[in-house]
Design a protein around this motif. Structure first.
Motif, mmCIF file in Angstrom:
data_model
loop_
_atom_site.group_PDB
_atom_site.id
_atom_site.type_symbol
_atom_site.label_atom_id
_atom_site.label_comp_id
_atom_site.label_asym_id
_atom_site.label_seq_id
_atom_site.Cartn_x
_atom_site.Cartn_y
_atom_site.Cartn_z
ATOM 1 N N PHE A 176 47.425 -2.341 15.365
ATOM 2 C CA PHE A 176 47.116 -3.655 15.946
ATOM 3 C C PHE A 176 45.716 -3.700 16.563
ATOM 4 C CE2 PHE A 176 51.938 -3.887 16.558
ATOM 5 C CZ PHE A 176 52.104 -4.466 15.298
ATOM 6 N N LYS A 177 45.124 -2.522 16.841
ATOM 7 C CA LYS A 177 43.773 -2.470 17.412
ATOM 8 C C LYS A 177 42.734 -2.997 16.422
ATOM 9 C CE LYS A 177 44.152 1.107 20.946
ATOM 10 N NZ LYS A 177 43.936 2.539 21.263
ATOM 11 N N VAL A 178 43.083 -2.949 15.139
ATOM 12 C CA VAL A 178 42.173 -3.470 14.104
ATOM 13 C C VAL A 178 41.864 -4.944 14.361
ATOM 14 C CG1 VAL A 178 41.989 -3.990 11.629
ATOM 15 C CG2 VAL A 178 42.994 -1.818 12.370
ATOM 16 N N LEU A 179 42.845 -5.668 14.903
ATOM 17 C CA LEU A 179 42.687 -7.112 15.147
ATOM 18 C C LEU A 179 42.115 -7.419 16.522
ATOM 19 C CD1 LEU A 179 46.057 -8.293 13.580
ATOM 20 C CD2 LEU A 179 43.789 -8.816 12.714
ATOM 21 N N LYS A 180 41.888 -6.364 17.339
ATOM 22 C CA LYS A 180 41.380 -6.602 18.695
ATOM 23 C C LYS A 180 39.964 -7.176 18.628
ATOM 24 C CE LYS A 180 41.596 -4.408 23.211
ATOM 25 N NZ LYS A 180 41.790 -3.162 23.958
ATOM 26 N N ALA A 234 45.020 -7.061 5.830
ATOM 27 C CA ALA A 234 45.193 -5.959 4.866
ATOM 28 C C ALA A 234 44.940 -4.618 5.542
ATOM 29 C CB ALA A 234 44.265 -6.153 3.680
ATOM 30 N N GLU A 235 43.888 -4.566 6.369
ATOM 31 C CA GLU A 235 43.539 -3.320 7.070
ATOM 32 C C GLU A 235 44.634 -2.937 8.075
ATOM 33 O OE1 GLU A 235 39.740 -1.434 9.494
ATOM 34 O OE2 GLU A 235 39.565 -3.454 8.635
ATOM 35 N N THR A 236 45.125 -3.943 8.803
ATOM 36 C CA THR A 236 46.187 -3.695 9.786
ATOM 37 C C THR A 236 47.460 -3.206 9.104
ATOM 38 O OG1 THR A 236 45.318 -5.423 11.244
ATOM 39 C CG2 THR A 236 47.589 -4.746 11.607
ATOM 40 N N LEU A 237 47.849 -3.893 8.033
ATOM 41 C CA LEU A 237 49.103 -3.559 7.355
ATOM 42 C C LEU A 237 49.036 -2.222 6.617
ATOM 43 C CD1 LEU A 237 50.338 -7.041 6.130
ATOM 44 C CD2 LEU A 237 51.092 -5.719 8.098
ATOM 45 N N LYS A 238 47.840 -1.817 6.264
ATOM 46 C CA LYS A 238 47.673 -0.483 5.669
ATOM 47 C C LYS A 238 48.075 0.577 6.699
ATOM 48 C CE LYS A 238 44.123 2.501 3.597
ATOM 49 N NZ LYS A 238 42.667 2.658 3.332
ATOM 50 N N GLU A 239 47.654 0.366 7.947
ATOM 51 C CA GLU A 239 48.015 1.283 9.043
ATOM 52 C C GLU A 239 49.510 1.187 9.372
ATOM 53 O OE1 GLU A 239 46.285 3.603 10.537
ATOM 54 O OE2 GLU A 239 44.434 3.166 9.457
ATOM 55 N N VAL A 240 50.048 -0.036 9.328
ATOM 56 C CA VAL A 240 51.478 -0.235 9.605
ATOM 57 C C VAL A 240 52.320 0.496 8.565
ATOM 58 C CG1 VAL A 240 53.348 -1.940 9.591
ATOM 59 C CG2 VAL A 240 51.249 -2.410 10.865
ATOM 60 N N ALA A 269 59.394 0.145 3.395
ATOM 61 C CA ALA A 269 58.079 0.008 4.049
ATOM 62 C C ALA A 269 57.195 -0.978 3.280
ATOM 63 C CB ALA A 269 57.394 1.365 4.145
ATOM 64 N N LYS A 270 57.242 -0.890 1.945
ATOM 65 C CA LYS A 270 56.433 -1.776 1.096
ATOM 66 C C LYS A 270 56.874 -3.240 1.255
ATOM 67 C CE LYS A 270 54.983 -2.345 -3.736
ATOM 68 N NZ LYS A 270 55.225 -1.900 -5.127
ATOM 69 N N ASN A 271 58.187 -3.466 1.234
ATOM 70 C CA ASN A 271 58.714 -4.836 1.387
ATOM 71 C C ASN A 271 58.424 -5.390 2.780
ATOM 72 O OD1 ASN A 271 59.712 -4.863 -1.197
ATOM 73 N ND2 ASN A 271 61.776 -4.217 -0.618
ATOM 74 N N PHE A 272 58.487 -4.502 3.794
ATOM 75 C CA PHE A 272 58.212 -4.905 5.181
ATOM 76 C C PHE A 272 56.788 -5.448 5.302
ATOM 77 C CE2 PHE A 272 56.540 -4.063 9.409
ATOM 78 C CZ PHE A 272 57.539 -4.553 10.244
ATOM 79 N N THR A 273 55.813 -4.673 4.836
ATOM 80 C CA THR A 273 54.404 -5.086 4.967
ATOM 81 C C THR A 273 54.100 -6.323 4.116
ATOM 82 O OG1 THR A 273 53.845 -3.381 3.327
ATOM 83 C CG2 THR A 273 53.495 -2.833 5.636
ATOM 84 N N LYS A 274 54.762 -6.425 2.964
ATOM 85 C CA LYS A 274 54.569 -7.601 2.097
ATOM 86 C C LYS A 274 55.041 -8.877 2.817
ATOM 87 C CE LYS A 274 55.986 -9.564 -2.344
ATOM 88 N NZ LYS A 274 56.940 -9.457 -3.476
ATOM 89 N N THR A 275 56.225 -8.796 3.442
ATOM 90 C CA THR A 275 56.779 -9.956 4.160
ATOM 91 C C THR A 275 55.910 -10.329 5.356
ATOM 92 O OG1 THR A 275 58.991 -9.231 3.506
ATOM 93 C CG2 THR A 275 58.876 -10.870 5.258
#
Length: 447
Positions: free
Chosen positions: A13-17, A28-34, A48-54
């Protein structure tokens, strides 16, 4: 619990700070870390893939309100999705019936026998039931003995028959015994194996077919991560269980099983085991678990645990003593014991928002209060009732008797006096009003 996962979510989430808005690039950068955080926590890859997609679909195009930063919005969306992924709402065990029959299944070492005892204790103390524990593990005499020890510990009858080697016959006889002896819940502890085998699966399927349980539960060790999910899938295909029990959630758990088991087998997690004691059992609340995973604490569970230990009569007596300035070390010790009954200290600290991060790297022993108890127990009854009488010579004797240093004794006496002053101040409504007024004005009472 989930410390590494919480840290990695925070990093993501720090990516969006400092970002003014949510865009396809920073999402995309945040969800890559997630996604990396979820995979490191041993979450199923597809889950994990479906989670980040949603999350991506929900995040893109969402307007960021003036009062909400992009990071906060992404946290909210991830929180909502985690809750949904883990089942949405809590699901209790079905214990309706005459008697209700609960069939426990799982591999050897998953904590199945211990949890059977915990569940019996929960139903007896919290639901007013009269449970019967049944030992159906015909391969391990130690499992039968363990169940008898647990039953004696919690005051619940255990049905067993070491002469009979057919678990179906034992289970059927146990149900008849329950009907004849006014037991309204029967908890059947079945045999486990070190690995899944056809013989084991056929046996538990036979027991289930014979007794037609109200509820079939699968017990799994949360520390085994993705293996736990795979085992749950195999069991579900054979016996179609109703719910999952996650044990050892207080250990070094990465969180993968808790997050992905519902998505893989489509069966709810109903309970979690959070320690060795017989009362270390919690209903699984997806929202509260998501709160903890994202570092938001779990104040509701903390308050519930405190309420369970709350004794109204004792509280009234203590209130009177505080008003009369008679709070002593006996009262201090009593309050300490109530906190200990609430559970592991580090686990409790993690329930307070922000404290999980503050406690990172701090090792707290399971018995963190033992040195305090040792000091108090080394005091004479007179000294406990009259703390002011503890002079230098008494301090030295107490230090020697407790195996603690003189500095530790002085430190405890200071903590006790500070606690006493604060309690006295808080018992006075005028003082409380004055404190609140000063705090609003930016001042600190007494400074």
């Amino acid at each position: 619990m989930f410390e590494n996962l919480t840290d990695k979510f925070e990093k993501a989430f720090k990516v969006l700070k400092g970002q003014g808005q949510i865009s396809e690039v920073n999402v995309a950068e945040t969800l890559k870390e997630v996604r990396r955080a979820l995979l490191d926590a041993d979450v199923n890859f597809k889950t994990a893939k479906n989670f980040t997609k949603t999350v991506k679909e929900k995040a893109l195009g969402r307007d960021v309100l003036t009062a909400v930063s992009p990071g906060q919005l992404m946290t909210k969306i991830c929180h909502e999705q985690l809750v949904e992924l883990m089942g949405g709402n809590e699901t209790e065990v079905n214990y309706q019936g005459n008697p209700a029959v609960i069939l426990m299944s799982g591999l050897q070492g998953s904590g199945k026998t211990t949890f059977s005892g915990k569940l019996a204790n929960f139903l007896k103390s919290k639901k007013g039931k009269n449970p019967l524990l049944v030992a159906c593990d015909v391969y391990r005499p130690a499992a039968i003995d363990q169940l008898h020890v647990l039953g004696e510990q919690i005051g619940v009858e255990v049905y067993s028959n070491k002469e009979e080697k057919n678990p179906v016959k034992i289970a059927e006889a146990a149900v008849q015994h329950a009907k004849s002896n006014s037991h309204n819940v029967v908890i059947i502890d079945t045999a486990g194996r070190l690995a899944i085998d056809q013989e084991m699966m056929n046996e538990i399927a036979s027991v289930k077919e014979a007794i037609q349980p109200t509820e079939t539960l699968f017990v799994v060790d949360a520390m085994t991560g993705q293996d736990a999910v795979n085992t749950a899938k195999a069991f579900n295909e054979k016996i179609n269980f109703d719910g999952v029990i996650l044990t050892k959630l207080d250990g070094d758990t990465r969180g993968g099983a808790a997050i992905s088991i519902k998505a893989v087998v489509d069966k709810p997690i109903k309970f979690v085991g959070t320690g060795e004691k017989m009362d270390a059992i919690d209903i699984f609340y997806p929202k509260r678990m998501a709160d903890r995973i994202l570092g938001m604490g779990d104040v509701v569970s903390l308050v519930e645990r405190a309420q369970e230990q709350y004794d109204e009569k004792e509280a009234q007596k203590l209130q009177k003593k505080i008003k009369k300035n008679q709070f002593d070390f006996n009262d201090f010790l009593s309050q300490l014991h109530q906190v200990k009954k609430m559970g592991n200290v580090k686990d409790l600290m993690g329930m307070i928002p922000g404290m999980g991060k503050a406690m990172k790297g701090v090792e707290i022993e399971d018995d963190a209060f033992k040195h305090i108890e040792a000091i108090i127990y080394s005091m004479s009854p007179y000294e406990r009732e009259n703390p002011k009488a503890i002079d230098v010579s008494r301090k030295k004797r107490i230090a020697k008797g407790s195996g603690q240093s003189l500095q530790e004794v002085n430190k405890l006496l200071k903590q006790f006096n500070d606690t006493k002053k604060m309690m006295k101040m808080m018992s006075n409504k005028k003082n409380m009003a004055s404190m609140m007024k000063q705090m609003k004005g930016g001042g600190i009472p007494g400074m």
